[in-house]
Design a protein around this motif. Structure first.
Motif, PDB file in Angstrom:
ATOM      1  N   ALA A   1       9.854   1.924   0.764  1.00 54.59           N
ATOM      2  CA  ALA A   1       9.947   0.689   1.649  1.00 54.59           C
ATOM      3  C   ALA A   1      10.512   0.805   2.912  1.00 54.59           C
ATOM      4  CB  ALA A   1      11.027  -0.363   0.737  1.00 54.59           C
ATOM      5  N   ALA A   2      11.444   1.739   3.218  1.00 56.47           N
ATOM      6  CA  ALA A   2      12.044   2.080   4.530  1.00 56.47           C
ATOM      7  C   ALA A   2      10.819   2.911   5.267  1.00 56.47           C
ATOM      8  CB  ALA A   2      13.256   3.155   4.310  1.00 56.47           C
TER       9      ALA A   2
ATOM     10  N   ASP B   1       5.219  -5.900  -6.839  1.00 52.04           N
ATOM     11  CA  ASP B   1       3.988  -5.967  -5.699  1.00 52.04           C
ATOM     12  C   ASP B   1       4.225  -5.795  -4.344  1.00 52.04           C
ATOM     13  OD1 ASP B   1       2.419  -6.883  -7.923  1.00 52.04           O
ATOM     14  OD2 ASP B   1       2.443  -8.839  -7.467  1.00 52.04           O
ATOM     15  N   ALA B   2       5.287  -5.758  -4.038  1.00 52.25           N
ATOM     16  CA  ALA B   2       5.932  -5.287  -2.373  1.00 52.25           C
ATOM     17  C   ALA B   2       5.267  -3.895  -2.203  1.00 52.25           C
ATOM     18  CB  ALA B   2       7.357  -5.572  -2.424  1.00 52.25           C
ATOM     19  N   LEU B   3       5.188  -3.180  -3.110  1.00 57.27           N
ATOM     20  CA  LEU B   3       4.919  -1.654  -2.896  1.00 57.27           C
ATOM     21  C   LEU B   3       3.616  -1.208  -3.820  1.00 57.27           C
ATOM     22  CD1 LEU B   3       8.386   0.260  -3.060  1.00 57.27           C
ATOM     23  CD2 LEU B   3       7.071  -0.798  -1.158  1.00 57.27           C
ATOM     24  N   ARG B   4       2.680  -2.154  -3.982  1.00 58.41           N
ATOM     25  CA  ARG B   4       1.442  -1.775  -4.406  1.00 58.41           C
ATOM     26  C   ARG B   4       0.406  -1.809  -3.243  1.00 58.41           C
ATOM     27  NH1 ARG B   4       1.796  -2.264  -9.911  1.00 58.41           N
ATOM     28  NH2 ARG B   4       3.293  -3.845 -10.888  1.00 58.41           N
ATOM     29  N   CYS B   5      -0.456  -0.817  -3.446  1.00 52.50           N
ATOM     30  CA  CYS B   5      -1.472  -0.608  -2.363  1.00 52.50           C
ATOM     31  C   CYS B   5      -2.785  -1.388  -2.895  1.00 52.50           C
ATOM     32  CB  CYS B   5      -1.965   0.702  -2.359  1.00 52.50           C
ATOM     33  SG  CYS B   5      -0.791   1.909  -1.510  1.00 52.50           S
ATOM     34  N   VAL B   6      -3.147  -2.231  -1.818  1.00 54.07           N
ATOM     35  CA  VAL B   6      -4.571  -2.752  -2.355  1.00 54.07           C
ATOM     36  C   VAL B   6      -5.594  -2.363  -1.432  1.00 54.07           C
ATOM     37  CG1 VAL B   6      -5.394  -5.200  -1.841  1.00 54.07           C
ATOM     38  CG2 VAL B   6      -3.067  -5.185  -2.377  1.00 54.07           C
ATOM     39  N   ASP B   7      -6.592  -1.767  -2.354  1.00 48.73           N
ATOM     40  CA  ASP B   7      -7.824  -1.068  -1.635  1.00 48.73           C
ATOM     41  C   ASP B   7      -7.245  -0.183  -0.612  1.00 48.73           C
ATOM     42  OD1 ASP B   7      -9.378  -2.693  -2.982  1.00 48.73           O
ATOM     43  OD2 ASP B   7      -9.321  -4.096  -1.299  1.00 48.73           O
ATOM     44  N   GLY B   8      -6.196   0.563  -0.905  1.00 46.46           N
ATOM     45  CA  GLY B   8      -5.838   2.029  -0.506  1.00 46.46           C
ATOM     46  C   GLY B   8      -4.944   1.672   0.973  1.00 46.46           C
ATOM     47  N   TYR B   9      -4.198   0.353   0.923  1.00 43.65           N
ATOM     48  CA  TYR B   9      -3.570  -0.047   2.054  1.00 43.65           C
ATOM     49  C   TYR B   9      -2.236  -0.727   1.661  1.00 43.65           C
ATOM     50  CZ  TYR B   9      -7.232   0.820   5.540  1.00 43.65           C
ATOM     51  OH  TYR B   9      -8.340   1.413   6.164  1.00 43.65           O
ATOM     52  N   PHE B  10      -1.150  -0.548   2.291  1.00 39.29           N
ATOM     53  CA  PHE B  10       0.046  -1.299   2.106  1.00 39.29           C
ATOM     54  C   PHE B  10      -0.332  -2.501   3.111  1.00 39.29           C
ATOM     55  CE2 PHE B  10       2.033   2.769   0.745  1.00 39.29           C
ATOM     56  CZ  PHE B  10       2.276   2.317  -0.240  1.00 39.29           C
TER      57      PHE B  10
END
Length: 390
Positions: A303-304, A339-348
């Protein structure tokens, strides 16, 4: 202004260390001073620094606190002290963001990108000696592409002799070739040598990697041998990446001036936190050098990292290892807002919550801190019995 009145430390599985700071008006900030295998020593350093420089002082004077922790002890730098400063600094920024009601990246000048590309670690370490390695590597590479990742990283070096046999080079290159065949040319592949190669072996390996166009070769030699990086870089088309075991701006400045690095990899958990990592990445931009924050750590460190990643133009990609550990040890479980740290299609996606953008599940952290972690760096030996690099 809020004043820091309390702190706690939590060592939790699989091998992370969290620090919790609290203010007199009830704000809580979290940081991660993880230094794998050295938690006890970092705990002692955090205790000393917090009691001496943080408790009883205004939370918002982050830059002043950083200088006090760094300069006031006369002896400075190194992995223990800088890891302790890293965790405290992250927690102070978390409080600052919550106090202002904004993500930290907004306080650093706002985002320079709409989403942040990530790569997935897929293993491939020959030191583990698995007969199923090729199959596992192929499966992990295929699953990464199917999950939308456009970049992966593999372990690129086993236990090496000072000068090893050609068959050992072939063995390593075959892994890269296998992954390239699976993912195609539209996906990047990072290769981590983990400082296990000497100059002659690094020279051979990097040359052999060239036909497969890796995104970078990471830590081709140990940090104490960084003086050979310009020579390695001048003899290859493969970008050179390093920096996870450097602990100050001065060390990175020398690396950049020497001109042997294409991508720096400052470690957010061990380099002085958000404050120092941001300075170093901005310095690298003036040399035309990219950055990929080193972060094979827990959710607070990730997160940092994102806070810097969204506000630094020369960030290329974000390391994350949130899928690296078994499900029962998944780092993401320490969060309420996973969900704050889940990658969506390889992106944050940009964090939206204030501070570091994560809500820690304190009940779980306290419960898991009762587990005796006892994680130490593995001791590895070559076939002649001598110690090998981890």
């Amino acid at each position: 202004m809020a004043t820091i009145v309390d702190y706690e430390l939590f060592e939790v599985p699989p091998r992370w260390l969290f620090v919790r700071l609290e203010t007199d008006d009830g704000l809580v900030g979290w940081g991660e001073p993880t230094l794998e295998g050295h938690a006890d020593m970092v705990k002692a350093a955090v205790d000393k620094l917090v009691k001496t420089h943080i408790i009883g002082y205004e939370a918002g004077r982050i830059q002043d606190h950083w200088q006090a922790m760094y300069r006031s002890g006369f002896y400075r730098g190194g992995p223990i002290l800088m890891s302790a400063i890293s965790g405290i600094d992250q927690a102070l920024w978390d409080i600052k963001g919550k106090e202002c009601g904004k993500p930290v990246y907004e306080l650093l000048g706002g985002p320079v990108r709409d989403r942040l590309r990530a790569y997935r670690w897929i293993g491939g370490d020959l030191q583990h000696g698995s007969d199923r390695l090729d199959s596992e590597l192929e499966t992990a590479a295929r699953e990464s592409v199917e999950a939308g990742f456009s970049a992966v990283k593999i372990a690129g070096s086993p236990k090496l002799r000072h000068i090893d046999a050609p068959s050992k080079v072939d063995e390593i290159v075959d892994k890269l070739a296998l992954v390239r065949e699976v993912v195609g040319t539209g996906v990047d592949i990072g290769v981590d040598l983990h400082g296990r190669a000497t100059r002659p072996m690094a020279t051979r390996l990097i040359k052999a990697f060239e036909p497969y166009s890796p995104m970078f070769v990471e830590e081709p030699v140990l940090p104490e041998h960084n003086h050979v990086l310009p020579e390695l870089a001048s003899g290859t088309t493969v970008p050179i990446a390093t920096g996870e075991r450097l602990y100050s701006r001065a060390e990175f400045r020398s690396l950049l001036v020497d001109g042997g690095v294409d991508i720096i990899q400052p470690s957010i958990a061990q380099l002085g936190g958000i404050t120092e990592t941001k300075r170093i990445i901005d310095m690298a931009e003036t040399f035309g050098v990219g950055a990929a924050i080193d972060c094979p750590f827990g959710p607070v460190a990730v997160a940092a990292s994102l806070q810097i990643g969204f506000t630094s133009w020369n960030i290329l990609i974000q390391q994350q290892s949130l899928e690296r550990y078994p499900e029962e040890e998944a780092d993401i479980r320490y969060l309420e807002n996973q969900d704050a740290l889940r990658c969506v299609d390889g992106y944050f996606e940009p964090p939206t919550e204030p501070g570091l953008g994560i809500d820690i599940n304190e009940e779980l952290v306290r419960e898991q801190s009762t587990v005796d972690v006892k994680w130490n760096t593995p001791i590895r030996r070559r076939d002649d019995g001598s110690i090998a690099e981890w």
